[in-house]
Motif scaffolding. Structure first.
Motif, PDB file in Angstrom:
ATOM      1  N   GLY A 172       0.803  -1.218   0.000  1.00  0.00           N
ATOM      2  CA  GLY A 172       0.000   0.000   0.000  1.00  0.00           C
ATOM      3  C   GLY A 172       0.835   1.266   0.000  1.00  0.00           C
ATOM      4  O   GLY A 172       0.476   2.268  -0.643  1.00  0.00           O
ATOM      5  N   GLN A 173       1.951   1.266   0.728  1.00  0.00           N
ATOM      6  CA  GLN A 173       2.801   2.447   0.767  1.00  0.00           C
ATOM      7  C   GLN A 173       3.400   2.731  -0.603  1.00  0.00           C
ATOM      8  O   GLN A 173       3.462   3.888  -1.033  1.00  0.00           O
ATOM      9  N   ASN A 174       3.838   1.692  -1.300  1.00  0.00           N
ATOM     10  CA  ASN A 174       4.363   1.881  -2.650  1.00  0.00           C
ATOM     11  C   ASN A 174       3.283   2.415  -3.585  1.00  0.00           C
ATOM     12  O   ASN A 174       3.549   3.247  -4.453  1.00  0.00           O
ATOM     13  N   THR A 175       2.063   1.925  -3.410  1.00  0.00           N
ATOM     14  CA  THR A 175       0.960   2.405  -4.241  1.00  0.00           C
ATOM     15  C   THR A 175       0.745   3.896  -4.034  1.00  0.00           C
ATOM     16  O   THR A 175       0.620   4.658  -5.010  1.00  0.00           O
ATOM     17  N   PHE A 176       0.718   4.331  -2.784  1.00  0.00           N
ATOM     18  CA  PHE A 176       0.511   5.764  -2.534  1.00  0.00           C
ATOM     19  C   PHE A 176       1.682   6.597  -3.050  1.00  0.00           C
ATOM     20  O   PHE A 176       1.478   7.685  -3.588  1.00  0.00           O
ATOM     21  N   LEU A 177       2.890   6.096  -2.895  1.00  0.00           N
ATOM     22  CA  LEU A 177       4.045   6.812  -3.431  1.00  0.00           C
ATOM     23  C   LEU A 177       3.932   6.971  -4.941  1.00  0.00           C
ATOM     24  O   LEU A 177       4.245   8.037  -5.494  1.00  0.00           O
ATOM     25  N   ASN A 178       3.461   5.943  -5.615  1.00  0.00           N
ATOM     26  CA  ASN A 178       3.264   6.039  -7.065  1.00  0.00           C
ATOM     27  C   ASN A 178       2.207   7.076  -7.419  1.00  0.00           C
ATOM     28  O   ASN A 178       2.339   7.800  -8.409  1.00  0.00           O
ATOM     29  N   TYR A 179       1.153   7.136  -6.615  1.00  0.00           N
ATOM     30  CA  TYR A 179       0.105   8.127  -6.871  1.00  0.00           C
ATOM     31  C   TYR A 179       0.586   9.541  -6.555  1.00  0.00           C
ATOM     32  O   TYR A 179       0.138  10.515  -7.154  1.00  0.00           O
TER      33      TYR A 179
END
Length: 591
Positions: free
Chosen positions: A410-417
């Motif tokens: 989830g943290q990687n997903t938010f960083l990508n966003y």
């Protein structure tokens, strides 16, 4: 608002501190002074007079017994309450300034006194009895502070350029990667190898220039009243009254959006006093898409304001570009920096303080990435299973950025966003430690934005752009009382899409503003690039020249984009502008 500076150790002299003061004179043109509290130490200040504008409140500000002194930059919004507490303890005051309050608070309570301050600040407090310094930065990171420490000398300053005037530091190519993906150097880093940024909420007590250890001071965590819509209304009303107060003219950065419009409406509702307000107005052919000017004009028919439309076009952009680049202390990849700078250039004719809606989106879930992450969190399993299929659907840029960003973590997903381009895993790993594992997933993301994007982008460009024209910026949504309320909200739904802000606007008869689509604040870059004229040619030429001189340090994707910028125009126009800004800044400083 001020600039503060320190040289402790080898090379400290009146001439050296004067050079630091000269480099940041824009931060405080109303007063300039320096002193040497003890041999080998020089401290300097540029003061912008906002509260108690007379010379009695000038700095360095000494205690009555001359055993301690203070230089600082900022505003304390609860200084009246703190003054009364100190008077009850037997302190006598000679000014109405918050400077004197801060000095006595530190005299009486030491570092614990910082926990009582509601405001924005960086400070250097010198205890002349034991020859020690207390150095600190506010918890929001609203005011900048940098340091460089060598074997012989400690340097502190509000701006990197002042430290550079004393001791040159080479360009730091390691910060190119975080800048390319996340618009700014890594937290605590700068584009100079030997200059670091003091992190928000950091404090240190220093007894010699060779040893400095930063700690984080705490803040109040318990809320007396249970969070509710009524509590939110009362808290924001009080924050507006506190933060709009000054002994000099105050104005407003008015976008026509929810956050700034609500602040001004509350001010006028409480006081009946109109203020100067400043809104960007783009070229006529782009006004339908970039409609801040039209929205602000409509708002001015409902709440009396002294409205100033600040025109921006390619012609105006190029007329001001060189001056803007020269004003930048550290480049931040966000074209809102130029717009804030252009507004401040006009506003300085009338005001010395500008209020903004900064912080609202980060705290109350106002960005598209918050909405995207909430959807990802709710539908994570099916999104991960379907990612290959979803990638094949021919929809727009935003859709494909959402799908490409999906990650099991989830943290990687938010960083990508959050990033302009999908992050490499190695870079994402460096940012994982910033997320607070004690918070729920969605709340972690808001807290990350508060600690990174807000500090590294929004507040930094606001401070740099406004202070370039000797204007103080203030952000009532970041008032300590507002953040205390935010920290105690447990209903995740209240942190999505700013429901309390929209409800308050509707209550004030401004539902049309609460229903306006969220618009980013920036230049019409996509449209300017699409014209394939002077703007594109100058940007492309600068990027290609940058690649030839520094390309060996670029991440592969960045290097490819600089070598051949044209294909990136459609989907990566924001990144192209950011790289152009960096290239121009590097060229100016001959780094």
């Amino acid at each position: 608002m001020c600039g503060i500076h320190l040289i402790w150790g080898q090379g400290a002299s009146e001439e050296a501190i004067d050079e630091m003061l000269e480099k940041s004179k824009h931060r405080g043109p109303d007063q300039r002074a320096s002193c040497d509290p003890w041999p080998g130490l020089w401290i300097g200040v540029n003061r912008l007079r906002i509260i108690h504008t007379g010379p009695e409140a000038d700095q360095p500000f000494y205690a009555p017994d001359r055993q301690s002194m203070l230089v600082w930059n900022g505003e304390i919004y609860n200084h009246s309450e703190l003054r009364q507490q100190l008077i009850a303890m037997g302190i006598t005051f000679n000014t109405e300034s918050d400077t004197e309050v801060v000095l006595h608070l530190l005299r009486m309570f030491g570092p614990l006194g910082l926990e009582k301050l509601h405001g924005m600040f960086t400070l250097i407090y010198a205890d002349l009895t034991d020859k020690s310094l207390l150095i600190a930065r506010d918890k929001n990171g609203e005011k900048p502070l940098y340091f460089a420490q060598g074997n012989e000398t400690l340097l502190i300053s509000s701006e990197c350029r002042s430290i550079q005037s004393f001791k040159k530091s080479d360009f730091n190519p390691k910060q190119l990667e975080p800048y390319f993906y996340l618009r700014a150097p890594g937290l605590g880093k700068t584009f100079f190898k030997k200059i670091q940024e003091v992190k928000p909420g950091a404090i240190t007590k220093v007894h010699n220039p060779h040893s400095i250890h930063w700690k984080t001071f705490s803040y109040q965590s318990n809320l007396i009243e249970k969070p509710s819509y009524q509590t939110f209304k009362k808290t924001l009303q009080n924050a507006v009254i506190r933060q709009f107060h000054a002994d000099v003219p105050v104005g407003m950065l008015l976008s026509g959006g929810a956050d700034s419009s609500l602040l001004y409406a509350l001010w006028y509702k409480e006081t009946g006093k109109s203020l100067p307000c400043y809104t960007v107005q783009v070229e006529h052919k782009y006004q339908k898409k970039y409609a801040d000017g039209d929205a602000a004009k409509r708002f001015s028919h409902e709440f009396p304001i002294r409205h100033h439309l600040v025109d921006v076009s390619q012609k105006i952009f190029w007329e001001n570009w060189d001056d803007y680049v020269r004003s930048i202390d550290q480049p931040i990849g966000d074209s809102a920096g130029f717009l804030n700078w252009l507004i401040a250039k006009e506003a300085k004719k009338s005001v010395k303080v500008l209020i903004s809606g900064a912080g609202s989106d980060e705290l109350w879930g106002g960005y598209q990435r918050h909405k995207a992450f909430a959807f990802y969190k709710k539908n994570k399993a099916i999104l991960l299973r379907s990612k290959g299929f979803l990638n094949k659907i021919p929809l727009g840029r935003s859709y494909h950025k959402f799908v490409a960003g999906i990650n099991p973590n989830g943290q990687n997903t938010f960083l990508n966003y959050s990033a302009l381009e999908k992050l490499p895993d190695s870079l994402a790993d460096k940012y994982h430690k910033i997320f607070d594992p004690n918070l729920e997933d969605y709340r972690q993301m808001l807290d990350f934005d508060r600690r990174v994007y807000l500090v590294q982008d929004v507040l930094k460009i606001q401070d740099n752009a406004l202070m370039a024209h000797s204007i103080e910026g203030r952000s009532p949504y970041l008032d300590e009382t507002m953040q205390l309320l935010w920290r105690n909200v447990t209903d995740e739904g209240l942190l999505k899409g700013k429901p309390w802000i929209k409800s308050y606007l509707t209550e004030l008869g401004l539902s049309w503003i609460s229903k306006r689509p969220k618009m980013g604040f920036g230049l019409p870059l996509k449209e300017w690039f699409a014209e394939n004229g002077e703007f594109s040619k100058r940007v492309f030429s600068s990027l290609q020249a940058f690649e030839k001189t520094h390309g060996e340090f670029f991440p592969p994707e960045m290097r490819s984009m600089c070598v051949n910028p044209q294909p990136a125009v459609k989907n990566h126009f924001l990144t192209l502008y950011n790289l152009f800004l960096l290239a121009e800044w590097v060229k100016l400083h001959k780094l």
